[in-house]
Design an enzyme around this catalytic site. Structure first.
Site, mmCIF file in Angstrom:
data_model
loop_
_atom_site.group_PDB
_atom_site.id
_atom_site.type_symbol
_atom_site.label_atom_id
_atom_site.label_comp_id
_atom_site.label_asym_id
_atom_site.label_seq_id
_atom_site.Cartn_x
_atom_site.Cartn_y
_atom_site.Cartn_z
ATOM 1 N N GLN A 114 7.973 2.847 -0.351
ATOM 2 C CA GLN A 114 8.981 2.711 0.697
ATOM 3 C C GLN A 114 10.210 1.959 0.219
ATOM 4 O O GLN A 114 10.212 1.336 -0.841
ATOM 5 C CB GLN A 114 8.365 1.959 1.895
ATOM 6 C CG GLN A 114 7.750 0.616 1.510
ATOM 7 C CD GLN A 114 6.579 0.206 2.373
ATOM 8 O OE1 GLN A 114 6.446 0.669 3.492
ATOM 9 N NE2 GLN A 114 5.730 -0.675 1.865
ATOM 10 N N ASP B 18 -2.657 -5.224 10.434
ATOM 11 C CA ASP B 18 -1.279 -5.714 10.501
ATOM 12 C C ASP B 18 -0.390 -4.772 9.698
ATOM 13 O O ASP B 18 0.222 -5.159 8.705
ATOM 14 C CB ASP B 18 -1.235 -7.149 9.938
ATOM 15 C CG ASP B 18 0.156 -7.737 10.017
ATOM 16 O OD1 ASP B 18 1.011 -7.168 10.713
ATOM 17 O OD2 ASP B 18 0.390 -8.779 9.360
ATOM 18 N N PRO C 238 3.427 4.928 4.869
ATOM 19 C CA PRO C 238 2.137 4.430 4.397
ATOM 20 C C PRO C 238 1.181 3.998 5.508
ATOM 21 O O PRO C 238 -0.028 3.950 5.292
ATOM 22 C CB PRO C 238 2.512 3.225 3.522
ATOM 23 C CG PRO C 238 3.982 3.103 3.515
ATOM 24 C CD PRO C 238 4.579 4.234 4.291
HETATM 25 N N1 SPD Z 1 7.869 -2.112 14.371
HETATM 26 C C1 SPD Z 1 7.312 -3.079 13.521
HETATM 27 C C2 SPD Z 1 5.848 -3.152 13.541
HETATM 28 C C3 SPD Z 1 5.452 -4.030 12.442
HETATM 29 C C4 SPD Z 1 4.146 -4.636 12.563
HETATM 30 N N2 SPD Z 1 3.756 -5.370 11.390
HETATM 31 C C5 SPD Z 1 4.676 -6.305 10.904
HETATM 32 C C6 SPD Z 1 4.157 -7.060 9.752
HETATM 33 C C7 SPD Z 1 4.186 -8.504 9.988
HETATM 34 N N3 SPD Z 1 3.186 -9.178 9.271
#
Ligand code: SPD
Length: 290
Positions: free
Chosen positions: A39, A165, A172
């Site tokens: 990315q 997360d 990905p």
């Molecule tokens: N639209 C953004 C969604 C992101 C979720 N994860 C973010 C990573 C932070 N640790």
């Protein structure tokens, strides 16, 4: 106007995340930009929220706002799972979720599975305030691997808490929202454990949000969303969904476990969480129960 101020203003520009006829932007200076194998990665120093990370032009995290996201993802799970010795984080390459998990002395090992090594490297360099001591904590085990393969190849009943997360369901992270992946997450979670996932915005990503909760309700005995605010994400209205078998244990934090942690948190507390679980908007409740 002083030359330095003038120069600074010239170097600053708006970075925007475009989404469905809306855009969410912050003004700042681009510190670094590169294309990894997976990315486009951008680090920018924003006026409002400090240093921030974008993946494929979507906001991921920012120094002075990340607590809104990481605390709400991690603590409902870590405060309530029966045991919290072994934790799995899929994604989370900025280190914020690991940092929150490692606040618990009961945690013996956190496996952090990030597909893109560059995200970790750049977060360590530009966003050290987010990972803080987590990167040097001996309990943290970082593996550069596809999270889908990791859960597929993990033995049953392995983890006390599984945390997803990831980024939005494109690129990905696409496979982190499907049934097969969630089934594997259920299989590798202990019966008295808790599953937690970022589940997008009920506004900007309405369909995927509802679908995610419905799929989780098919796979686990219980799954419930928690809503909060993350101003840098599309619409600013965000969600995390927690799931468990036997009982919705994520609604019952173990108060003795979280006393110190509650004092350190910016947003999360057992009472905030209790209110937030109850404060599900009527239209979402109706749709989820259809
Ligand atoms: N639209 C953004 C969604 C992101 C979720 N994860 C973010 C990573 C932070 N640790």
């Amino acid at each position: 106007m002083k030359i330095s101020i003038l120069l600074n203003n010239i170097l600053k520009k708006w970075s925007d995340e475009y989404h469905d006829g809306t855009r969410f932007g912050l003004k700042g200076k681009i510190l670094h930009e590169e294309k990894s194998d997976f990315q486009k990665i951008t680090i920018c120093e924003t006026d409002r929220y400090g240093k921030a990370l974008l993946l494929n032009d979507c906001w991921m995290t920012a120094e002075y706002q990340e607590k809104q996201y990481h605390e709400c993802l991690v603590h409902p799970a870590l405060s309530s799972a029966e045991e919290i010795e072994r934790i799995l984080i899929i994604g989370g390459g900025d280190g914020g979720s690991a940092r929150e998990c490692l606040k618990y002395k009961e945690v013996k090992k956190v496996d952090l599975i990030e597909i893109d090594q560059k995200v970790i490297e750049l977060s360590k360099i530009f966003l050290p305030k987010i990972g803080l001591g987590a990167w040097n904590d001996k309990r943290l085990n970082v593996e550069i691997e596809n999270g889908i393969n990791w859960v597929r190849n993990t033995k049953d009943n392995c983890y006390d808490v599984v945390i997803i997360d990831g980024s939005d369901p494109e690129g990905p992270a696409e496979g982190l929202f499907n049934k097969e992946f969630f089934r594997d997450c259920r299989r590798i979670l202990k019966n008295n454990g808790v599953f937690a996932a970022q589940s997008e915005s009920p506004e900007s990503f309405h369909e995927i949000h509802i679908q995610t909760i419905k799929i989780l309700r098919e796979i686990f005995d219980y799954a419930d969303p928690l809503y909060g605010n993350v101003p840098i994400y599309p619409s600013g209205w965000w969600s995390w969904t927690f799931a468990a078998v036997e009982k919705p244990r994520y609604k019952q934090p173990k108060l003795n476990r979280v006393q110190r942690i509650t004092e350190e948190c910016h947003i999360w507390s057992p009472s905030w969480q209790e209110g937030a679980f109850k404060a599900i908007p009527a239209f979402l409740n109706r749709e989820l129960n259809q």
